[in-house]
Design a protein around this motif. Structure first.
Motif, PDB file in Angstrom:
ATOM      1  N   ALA A 172      15.336 -25.081 -39.783  1.00 17.69           N
ATOM      2  CA  ALA A 172      15.829 -26.100 -40.856  1.00 17.69           C
ATOM      3  C   ALA A 172      16.676 -25.486 -41.993  1.00 17.69           C
ATOM      4  CB  ALA A 172      14.905 -26.938 -41.446  1.00 17.69           C
ATOM      5  N   LEU A 173      16.408 -24.074 -42.157  1.00 18.33           N
ATOM      6  CA  LEU A 173      17.273 -23.395 -43.100  1.00 18.33           C
ATOM      7  C   LEU A 173      18.648 -23.277 -42.779  1.00 18.33           C
ATOM      8  CD1 LEU A 173      14.349 -20.294 -44.064  1.00 18.33           C
ATOM      9  CD2 LEU A 173      14.867 -22.477 -45.321  1.00 18.33           C
ATOM     10  N   LYS A 174      19.555 -23.371 -43.879  1.00 21.10           N
ATOM     11  CA  LYS A 174      20.998 -23.271 -43.528  1.00 21.10           C
ATOM     12  C   LYS A 174      21.561 -22.039 -43.551  1.00 21.10           C
ATOM     13  CE  LYS A 174      20.686 -27.773 -43.985  1.00 21.10           C
ATOM     14  NZ  LYS A 174      20.803 -28.833 -42.909  1.00 21.10           N
ATOM     15  N   GLN A 175      20.839 -20.793 -44.042  1.00 20.22           N
ATOM     16  CA  GLN A 175      21.526 -19.739 -43.868  1.00 20.22           C
ATOM     17  C   GLN A 175      20.754 -18.733 -43.100  1.00 20.22           C
ATOM     18  OE1 GLN A 175      23.118 -18.574 -48.033  1.00 20.22           O
ATOM     19  NE2 GLN A 175      21.495 -19.812 -48.568  1.00 20.22           N
ATOM     20  N   SER A 176      21.431 -17.736 -42.538  1.00 19.80           N
ATOM     21  CA  SER A 176      20.656 -16.751 -41.589  1.00 19.80           C
ATOM     22  C   SER A 176      21.433 -15.502 -41.553  1.00 19.80           C
ATOM     23  CB  SER A 176      20.518 -17.296 -40.241  1.00 19.80           C
ATOM     24  OG  SER A 176      21.722 -17.540 -39.741  1.00 19.80           O
ATOM     25  N   SER A 177      21.020 -14.577 -41.428  1.00 18.43           N
ATOM     26  CA  SER A 177      21.654 -13.102 -41.561  1.00 18.43           C
ATOM     27  C   SER A 177      20.619 -12.046 -41.192  1.00 18.43           C
ATOM     28  CB  SER A 177      22.309 -12.585 -42.716  1.00 18.43           C
ATOM     29  OG  SER A 177      22.973 -11.404 -42.346  1.00 18.43           O
ATOM     30  N   MET A 178      20.689 -11.211 -40.070  1.00 16.22           N
ATOM     31  CA  MET A 178      19.787 -10.119 -39.856  1.00 16.22           C
ATOM     32  C   MET A 178      20.319  -8.910 -40.503  1.00 16.22           C
ATOM     33  SD  MET A 178      18.373  -8.585 -36.178  1.00 16.22           S
ATOM     34  CE  MET A 178      16.892  -9.668 -35.894  1.00 16.22           C
ATOM     35  N   ASN A 179      19.684  -9.006 -41.677  1.00 23.08           N
ATOM     36  CA  ASN A 179      19.978  -7.763 -42.230  1.00 23.08           C
ATOM     37  C   ASN A 179      19.353  -6.450 -42.198  1.00 23.08           C
ATOM     38  OD1 ASN A 179      21.799  -9.287 -44.045  1.00 23.08           O
ATOM     39  ND2 ASN A 179      20.454  -9.787 -45.802  1.00 23.08           N
ATOM     40  N   VAL A 180      20.041  -5.677 -41.356  1.00 24.95           N
ATOM     41  CA  VAL A 180      19.452  -4.370 -40.833  1.00 24.95           C
ATOM     42  C   VAL A 180      19.259  -3.349 -41.801  1.00 24.95           C
ATOM     43  CG1 VAL A 180      19.667  -2.646 -39.000  1.00 24.95           C
ATOM     44  CG2 VAL A 180      20.543  -4.920 -38.555  1.00 24.95           C
ATOM     45  N   LYS A 181      18.073  -2.830 -41.910  1.00 21.49           N
ATOM     46  CA  LYS A 181      17.680  -1.693 -42.839  1.00 21.49           C
ATOM     47  C   LYS A 181      18.770  -0.542 -42.423  1.00 21.49           C
ATOM     48  CE  LYS A 181      13.875  -4.022 -44.954  1.00 21.49           C
ATOM     49  NZ  LYS A 181      13.908  -5.120 -44.018  1.00 21.49           N
ATOM     50  N   TRP A 182      19.548  -0.270 -42.476  1.00 18.84           N
ATOM     51  CA  TRP A 182      20.296   0.977 -42.012  1.00 18.84           C
ATOM     52  C   TRP A 182      20.067   2.150 -42.678  1.00 18.84           C
ATOM     53  CZ3 TRP A 182      21.841   0.226 -37.263  1.00 18.84           C
ATOM     54  CH2 TRP A 182      22.538  -0.910 -37.003  1.00 18.84           C
ATOM     55  N   THR A 183      19.901   3.346 -42.105  1.00 13.66           N
ATOM     56  CA  THR A 183      19.698   4.660 -42.719  1.00 13.66           C
ATOM     57  C   THR A 183      20.528   5.464 -42.087  1.00 13.66           C
ATOM     58  OG1 THR A 183      17.859   5.240 -41.345  1.00 13.66           O
ATOM     59  CG2 THR A 183      17.225   3.989 -43.214  1.00 13.66           C
ATOM     60  N   GLN A 184      20.368   6.955 -42.700  1.00 13.26           N
ATOM     61  CA  GLN A 184      21.352   8.032 -42.141  1.00 13.26           C
ATOM     62  C   GLN A 184      20.590   9.191 -41.801  1.00 13.26           C
ATOM     63  OE1 GLN A 184      24.047   8.009 -45.713  1.00 13.26           O
ATOM     64  NE2 GLN A 184      25.473   8.550 -44.051  1.00 13.26           N
ATOM     65  N   PRO A 185      20.594   9.238 -40.436  1.00 12.50           N
ATOM     66  CA  PRO A 185      21.759   9.070 -39.578  1.00 12.50           C
ATOM     67  C   PRO A 185      21.125   7.550 -38.723  1.00 12.50           C
ATOM     68  CG  PRO A 185      20.061  10.502 -38.457  1.00 12.50           C
ATOM     69  CD  PRO A 185      20.113  10.601 -39.874  1.00 12.50           C
ATOM     70  N   MET A 186      22.037   6.934 -38.410  1.00 18.49           N
ATOM     71  CA  MET A 186      21.891   5.554 -37.964  1.00 18.49           C
ATOM     72  C   MET A 186      20.565   5.577 -36.854  1.00 18.49           C
ATOM     73  SD  MET A 186      25.465   3.630 -38.597  1.00 18.49           S
ATOM     74  CE  MET A 186      24.939   2.144 -38.001  1.00 18.49           C
ATOM     75  N   LEU A 187      20.987   6.441 -36.126  1.00 16.42           N
ATOM     76  CA  LEU A 187      19.736   6.427 -34.997  1.00 16.42           C
ATOM     77  C   LEU A 187      18.392   6.381 -35.387  1.00 16.42           C
ATOM     78  CD1 LEU A 187      21.197   9.867 -33.027  1.00 16.42           C
ATOM     79  CD2 LEU A 187      21.255   7.558 -32.212  1.00 16.42           C
ATOM     80  N   ASN A 188      18.048   6.730 -36.424  1.00 21.64           N
ATOM     81  CA  ASN A 188      16.716   6.466 -37.041  1.00 21.64           C
ATOM     82  C   ASN A 188      16.305   5.033 -37.410  1.00 21.64           C
ATOM     83  OD1 ASN A 188      16.359   9.098 -36.964  1.00 21.64           O
ATOM     84  ND2 ASN A 188      16.844   9.542 -38.983  1.00 21.64           N
ATOM     85  N   SER A 189      17.436   4.245 -37.297  1.00 22.72           N
ATOM     86  CA  SER A 189      17.283   2.733 -37.690  1.00 22.72           C
ATOM     87  C   SER A 189      17.127   1.815 -36.299  1.00 22.72           C
ATOM     88  CB  SER A 189      18.301   2.312 -38.329  1.00 22.72           C
ATOM     89  OG  SER A 189      18.918   3.164 -39.433  1.00 22.72           O
ATOM     90  N   TYR A 190      17.368   2.336 -35.240  1.00 27.23           N
ATOM     91  CA  TYR A 190      17.206   1.624 -34.123  1.00 27.23           C
ATOM     92  C   TYR A 190      15.965   1.219 -33.779  1.00 27.23           C
ATOM     93  CZ  TYR A 190      22.269   1.456 -33.603  1.00 27.23           C
ATOM     94  OH  TYR A 190      23.699   1.525 -33.596  1.00 27.23           O
ATOM     95  N   SER A 191      15.005   1.987 -34.096  1.00 23.78           N
ATOM     96  CA  SER A 191      13.599   1.592 -33.557  1.00 23.78           C
ATOM     97  C   SER A 191      13.008   0.340 -34.216  1.00 23.78           C
ATOM     98  CB  SER A 191      12.375   2.805 -34.228  1.00 23.78           C
ATOM     99  OG  SER A 191      11.246   2.473 -33.574  1.00 23.78           O
ATOM    100  N   ALA A 192      13.424   0.379 -35.623  1.00 23.74           N
ATOM    101  CA  ALA A 192      12.997  -1.134 -36.390  1.00 23.74           C
ATOM    102  C   ALA A 192      13.986  -2.392 -35.892  1.00 23.74           C
ATOM    103  CB  ALA A 192      13.158  -0.843 -37.910  1.00 23.74           C
ATOM    104  N   LEU A 193      15.065  -1.839 -35.672  1.00 27.36           N
ATOM    105  CA  LEU A 193      15.844  -2.930 -35.176  1.00 27.36           C
ATOM    106  C   LEU A 193      15.533  -3.465 -33.848  1.00 27.36           C
ATOM    107  CD1 LEU A 193      18.623  -4.773 -35.204  1.00 27.36           C
ATOM    108  CD2 LEU A 193      20.026  -2.611 -34.299  1.00 27.36           C
TER     109      LEU A 193
END
Length: 508
Positions: A172-193
């Motif tokens: 029912a919430l009107k807004q949505s966005s999957m704000n990914v917690k990007w880090t450097q290097p980005m390869l390290n972010s993909y596990s959580a994503l």
């Protein structure tokens, strides 16, 4: 000698000076040069080595110059793209994420519900009886589950009743966005994503299972709620800014569309509900933002394969392609990255809307990647795999438009008692515009068949031609049969929930 003798005899004082002048004007012999001490003497004693060393110095200076030129060119290209407002760094991706408070973000609310449903231990004997959350292959559309399958679904849904209510409130919430917690290097972010994407998909499976179970039981209110939630959940994946997120978003859309058709073919959904469904479907084919996703992929390419990061990126490749020395080679890695940057930029430019022109543009980029020089190792490895994902985007666009036509036709039937003769008869009361097939720009295909109606798009990456609506929704010779066209079948009311469990394949 005469001068020397004469001047010596006369006792002139300029003899020594004359001799020095005379001797200075003479060319030294090779023998004396080789005997000379210091650097010049060494060069004289090693002429071949000296020439080779000079060539080496010139080559090193040339390579250094080329390396600097290549790096300046790459930096200039990145700066030009960034000046156009396109994200080029991890920080740019983070900066463009919507600032939605967690309590107002549907994505955050849905992610809070995954753990409870994932933690349910399904008895081994039920796993093969549960569709979506188990291993049961869904029957043909319009075919009812067997009693033990429905009992298994009821058991699972009973265990997750609180989660279903929380998911409904989140949708029912009107807004949505999957704000990914990007880090450097980005390869390290993909596990959580990847974990978050998997959790959203699990939530979608639960809601789609609930919709099907309610439709089997004739619970119109429960089915309505679950269907609308299932159609809305893919929007929770907006803003993932990567191709993996887009593919999961497409898979949840496909799951919701499949569930919608099956629910209609199990029971009659009221016109008031179908009207809400159609509103939810408006623009559904554009839910996935592939331009933003390919921009994110370009940032990931630059971040993970930058000169600093080449070694860490190569460490992720198979051993046969893992060469740490690559990061220390001058010029070539930069040229490789520049080529990859240009290919990614061409892909970003091509992502206008899902249609045949976009597919042709992506196919052209794929051909250019194959023709890159051999030293563009990383570009050749990473870019070609993207074509298939674009095909899926075009396909889900066609399926979505075909579903919009099918829902409009069902609403027409409820109002008039018969199916419309063609899609044009649905405009403007049930459709604002005639939906067009993204492949050839023609009207979405529609046909009245003995069992009801079918609507379809011709999108199939193997031939892109109309195979007469071979959608394989209610007839298959075996479960592995793949459709040649992509679309839906809406059954006549008397056949809903009563289709035989197997029929010879006819393409419907």
């Amino acid at each position: 000698e005469f001068i020397r003798w004469s001047t010596a005899a006369l006792g002139c004082g300029w003899v020594d000076q004359s001799e020095r002048v005379f001797m200075t004007d003479q060319t030294p012999s090779a023998e004396s040069e080789r005997d000379r001490p210091g650097v010049m003497g060494w060069f004289a004693r090693h002429p071949k080595t000296s020439v080779a060393l000079c060539f080496l110095i010139v080559a090193v200076l040339a390579v250094f110059g080329l390396d600097q030129k290549a790096n300046r060119s790459l930096a200039g290209r990145i700066a030009a793209l960034r000046a156009k407002g396109e994200p080029m760094t991890v920080q740019d991706l983070i900066a463009r994420q919507p600032k939605i408070p967690d309590e107002q973000n549907m994505t955050v609310a849905l992610l809070r519900q995954d753990a409870a449903s994932n933690g349910i231990k399904v008895p081994e004997e039920m796993v093969s009886k549960l569709p979506l959350v188990g291993n049961l292959v869904a029957p043909l559309s319009g075919t009812r589950w067997k009693p033990e399958q429905l009992d298994s679904a009821r058991w699972y849904l009973g265990k997750t009743k609180a989660q279903q209510e929380a998911i409904h409130q989140a949708c029912a919430l009107k807004q949505s966005s999957m704000n990914v917690k990007w880090t450097q290097p980005m390869l390290n972010s993909y596990s959580a994503l990847t974990s978050d994407l998997s959790n959203i998909r699990q939530v979608a499976r639960l809601v789609n299972l609930a919709a099907l179970a309610y439709a089997h039981e004739g619970d119109q209110i429960g089915a309505e709620t679950a269907i609308l939630d299932a159609l809305h959940i893919p929007r929770a994946l907006n803003g993932s800014d990567n191709l993996i997120g887009a593919l999961v978003q497409i898979s949840t859309q496909a799951m919701a569309l499949d569930t919608l058709e099956r629910c209609i073919n199990l029971c009659v959904i009221p016109e008031s509900v179908l009207s809400k469904v159609q509103t939810e479907l408006i623009g559904y084919e554009k839910t996935a933002d592939y331009r933003a996703c390919f921009q994110g992929e370009r940032v990931a390419f630059l971040d993970n394969l930058s000169i600093k990061g080449v070694a860490s990126a190569l460490a992720q490749l198979p051993p046969a392609q893992n060469s740490i020395w690559w990061s220390y080679v001058p010029v070539i890695p930069t040229l490789d990255i520049k080529a990859g940057l240009e290919m990614h930029t061409d892909l970003v430019t091509a992502m206008d809307k899902p249609d045949s022109r976009m597919l042709a543009a992506v196919q052209a980029v794929k051909a250019r990647v194959a023709a890159l020089p051999p030293y563009c190792v990383l570009s050749k490895i990473l870019i070609p795999s993207m074509y298939r994902s674009v095909v899926l985007w075009v396909r889900i666009a066609g399926e979505s438009l075909a579903m919009q036509a099918a829902i409009a036709a069902e609403r027409f039937r409820l109002a008039t008692g018969h199916w419309p003769d063609n899609v044009g008869a649905l405009v403007p009361k049930y459709l604002s515009v005639i939906p067009l097939d993204p492949i050839d720009g023609k009207t979405i295909r529609y046909a009245i068949i003995p069992e009801g109606i079918k609507t379809w798009s011709i999108c199939d990456d193997s031939n892109n031609q109309d195979d007469g609506g071979d959608v394989r929704r209610i007839n298959k010779s075996k479960q592995s049969d793949r459709p040649k066209d992509y679309g839906w079948v809406i059954l006549n009311p008397e056949l809903r929930g009563k289709m035989p469990t197997s029929q010879p394949a006819s393409g419907h």
